[in-house]
Design an enzyme around this catalytic site. Sequence first.
Site, PDB file in Angstrom:
ATOM      1  N   ARG A 103       0.863  -1.185   0.000  1.00  0.00           N
ATOM      2  CA  ARG A 103       0.000   0.000   0.000  1.00  0.00           C
ATOM      3  C   ARG A 103       0.898   1.233   0.000  1.00  0.00           C
ATOM      4  O   ARG A 103       2.113   1.133   0.162  1.00  0.00           O
ATOM      5  CB  ARG A 103      -0.913  -0.013   1.224  1.00  0.00           C
ATOM      6  CG  ARG A 103      -1.896  -1.189   1.241  1.00  0.00           C
ATOM      7  CD  ARG A 103      -2.961  -0.988   2.286  1.00  0.00           C
ATOM      8  NE  ARG A 103      -3.834  -2.138   2.408  1.00  0.00           N
ATOM      9  CZ  ARG A 103      -4.900  -2.375   1.644  1.00  0.00           C
ATOM     10  NH1 ARG A 103      -5.188  -1.530   0.669  1.00  0.00           N
ATOM     11  NH2 ARG A 103      -5.651  -3.433   1.831  1.00  0.00           N
ATOM     12  N   ALA A 104       0.281   2.382  -0.182  1.00  0.00           N
ATOM     13  CA  ALA A 104       1.048   3.620  -0.236  1.00  0.00           C
ATOM     14  C   ALA A 104       1.804   3.836   1.069  1.00  0.00           C
ATOM     15  O   ALA A 104       1.273   3.596   2.155  1.00  0.00           O
ATOM     16  CB  ALA A 104       0.116   4.798  -0.495  1.00  0.00           C
TER      17      ALA A 104
ATOM     18  N   THR B 163       4.474   6.829   1.142  1.00  0.00           N
ATOM     19  CA  THR B 163       4.527   8.294   1.074  1.00  0.00           C
ATOM     20  C   THR B 163       3.819   8.806  -0.184  1.00  0.00           C
ATOM     21  O   THR B 163       3.878   9.993  -0.477  1.00  0.00           O
ATOM     22  CB  THR B 163       5.983   8.781   1.067  1.00  0.00           C
ATOM     23  OG1 THR B 163       6.669   8.210  -0.054  1.00  0.00           O
ATOM     24  CG2 THR B 163       6.700   8.385   2.345  1.00  0.00           C
ATOM     25  N   SER B 164       3.149   7.931  -0.919  1.00  0.00           N
ATOM     26  CA  SER B 164       2.523   8.307  -2.188  1.00  0.00           C
ATOM     27  C   SER B 164       1.002   8.318  -2.073  1.00  0.00           C
ATOM     28  O   SER B 164       0.445   7.867  -1.069  1.00  0.00           O
ATOM     29  CB  SER B 164       2.952   7.312  -3.274  1.00  0.00           C
ATOM     30  OG  SER B 164       2.373   6.043  -3.028  1.00  0.00           O
TER      31      SER B 164
ATOM     32  N   ASP C 121      12.726   7.920   3.756  1.00  0.00           N
ATOM     33  CA  ASP C 121      13.140   6.816   2.913  1.00  0.00           C
ATOM     34  C   ASP C 121      14.599   6.523   3.189  1.00  0.00           C
ATOM     35  O   ASP C 121      15.415   7.432   3.324  1.00  0.00           O
ATOM     36  CB  ASP C 121      12.962   7.161   1.432  1.00  0.00           C
ATOM     37  CG  ASP C 121      11.534   6.961   0.965  1.00  0.00           C
ATOM     38  OD1 ASP C 121      10.947   5.922   1.304  1.00  0.00           O
ATOM     39  OD2 ASP C 121      11.009   7.840   0.262  1.00  0.00           O
TER      40      ASP C 121
ATOM     41  N   SER D 158      13.470  -4.119   2.480  1.00  0.00           N
ATOM     42  CA  SER D 158      12.020  -4.218   2.365  1.00  0.00           C
ATOM     43  C   SER D 158      11.624  -4.935   1.083  1.00  0.00           C
ATOM     44  O   SER D 158      10.845  -5.897   1.092  1.00  0.00           O
ATOM     45  CB  SER D 158      11.402  -2.816   2.396  1.00  0.00           C
ATOM     46  OG  SER D 158      10.025  -2.853   2.059  1.00  0.00           O
TER      47      SER D 158
ATOM     48  N   LYS E 294      11.862  10.034  -6.419  1.00  0.00           N
ATOM     49  CA  LYS E 294      12.530   9.555  -5.217  1.00  0.00           C
ATOM     50  C   LYS E 294      14.034   9.459  -5.449  1.00  0.00           C
ATOM     51  O   LYS E 294      14.844   9.813  -4.585  1.00  0.00           O
ATOM     52  CB  LYS E 294      11.971   8.190  -4.820  1.00  0.00           C
ATOM     53  CG  LYS E 294      12.588   7.624  -3.551  1.00  0.00           C
ATOM     54  CD  LYS E 294      12.010   6.252  -3.201  1.00  0.00           C
ATOM     55  CE  LYS E 294      10.565   6.356  -2.776  1.00  0.00           C
ATOM     56  NZ  LYS E 294      10.027   5.043  -2.314  1.00  0.00           N
TER      57      LYS E 294
END
Length: 503
Positions: A204-205, A207-208, A265, A273, A297
Amino acid sequence: MRPPAVLNARRLGIDTCQEHVAYMRSDCAVCRSEGFGTRARIELRCGARRVVATLNVVYSSLLDEGEIGLSETAWAALGALPGQPVQLAHPAPLQSFAAVRAKIGGRPLDAAAAAGIVGDICAGRYADIDMAAFITACAGNRMDLAESIGLTRAMTAAGQQLRWDSPVVVDKHCVGGLPGNRTTLVVVPIVAACGLLIPKTSSRAITSPAGSADVMETLAPVMLDIATMKAVVGREGGCIAWGGAVALSPADDMLIRVERPLGLDSEGLLVASVLSKKIAAGSTHVLIDIPVGRTAKVRSPQAAATLAARLTGVGEALGLAVATLTSDGAQPVGRGIGPALEARDVLAVLQGDPAAPADLRQRALLLAGLVLEMGGKAGAGQGLALATTVLASGAAWAKFQAICAAQGGMRTPPRARFTHVLGVAHSGRIVAIDNGRLAQLAKLAGAPGAPAAGIDFQVRLGDEVDAGQPLLTLHAESAGELAYALAYAQSQEHLVTIGQHDL
């Protein structure tokens, strides 16, 4: 030996975003005698189950005497019944946190330290503030290759690991930072239609405004357990599931929950991850897309090369074949930014709609072609042609529908209740687009929490535009969110740069 402290469980119905939280009265005899204070860590036992929770002290009549309140997450984890006795104790000292303090001081994490930290995180012994300290200690470029290998290995070992009856299992991933880059939902059905196994677990998101799992959830269920995921892949050759539901890397899922509000990040954490989940999902070959752009990013070709080297190096150390692709990250992909709007673009590509976003189609075909080559279904340089044929024939669209049906049934993406068109301020040429600010704008409109919220972005780099023509359309579920997002858009001088002037 004195008897254990006991209070009666009460479910308070409070959502604490997956953090175990307990509540005790300020005048509670147990609270006083044990020396528990606000933000203290306490161990709770109910039958055979135990959890470590963060304490909040209550000064109102919310709780009766002799009660301990539990958040929804703590209640579920403890498995308590209303009024059931809960034993309280001080938790054992958090030995692994010494390694976090040492990391903050500049000492590298060895493999044993990484394993200890990951084990304690998975056991729920780390409070959110402890995980935030660990994330911050690893942020930026504070982890070397050896640390990344050790952390990835520890995170992989901590969760379930899938095994497939195939010598080749492929996957693809994008490191993020590029709004609308929803290629996964096109790549998976193309690759699966060619006979390769691609059990895709998506996030899932963080930071987006949308992660692949958020987008897919507007089209089909994504919360698949291990058995369901295996059944879907066995039947269709691929799936698009939320990784958090199958607990392939539980420490990563917990860290992501804390990373999201921090907005941090870390290259080292990112690699651990991504690759821990790929290895745990049983992948043998993975293609990773690294978009590069001024507001993406990854900001430079040099940074992309460094990240690519770390990804391939960790993959090699752990027996995973990793290939990387550096792609253009100068502007959003497609038109939609937000779960339902991105799903609409994906459907247009899969259905062969002539009005489908050409950039999303081309990027997905390139990635699918490279995956087909990695998996041995196409020779070197032949993957793009095969992927193009599969998409044009309708086989990918048929496979996507079959995957959705196997995951629980296809859905129609929702539409927002409120929209507002923002026009171009003056004529000129689009010379720059700020990906980060566009993503923030979509989040202020409500994405991804409100799946229909987000942005329809209607210009591209190099376009000649006239004053007043549509620049973007805001989509929101409430008038308040729409107004909030609009105020932000109108205050941003560098959202989009037109010629020598800014909007």
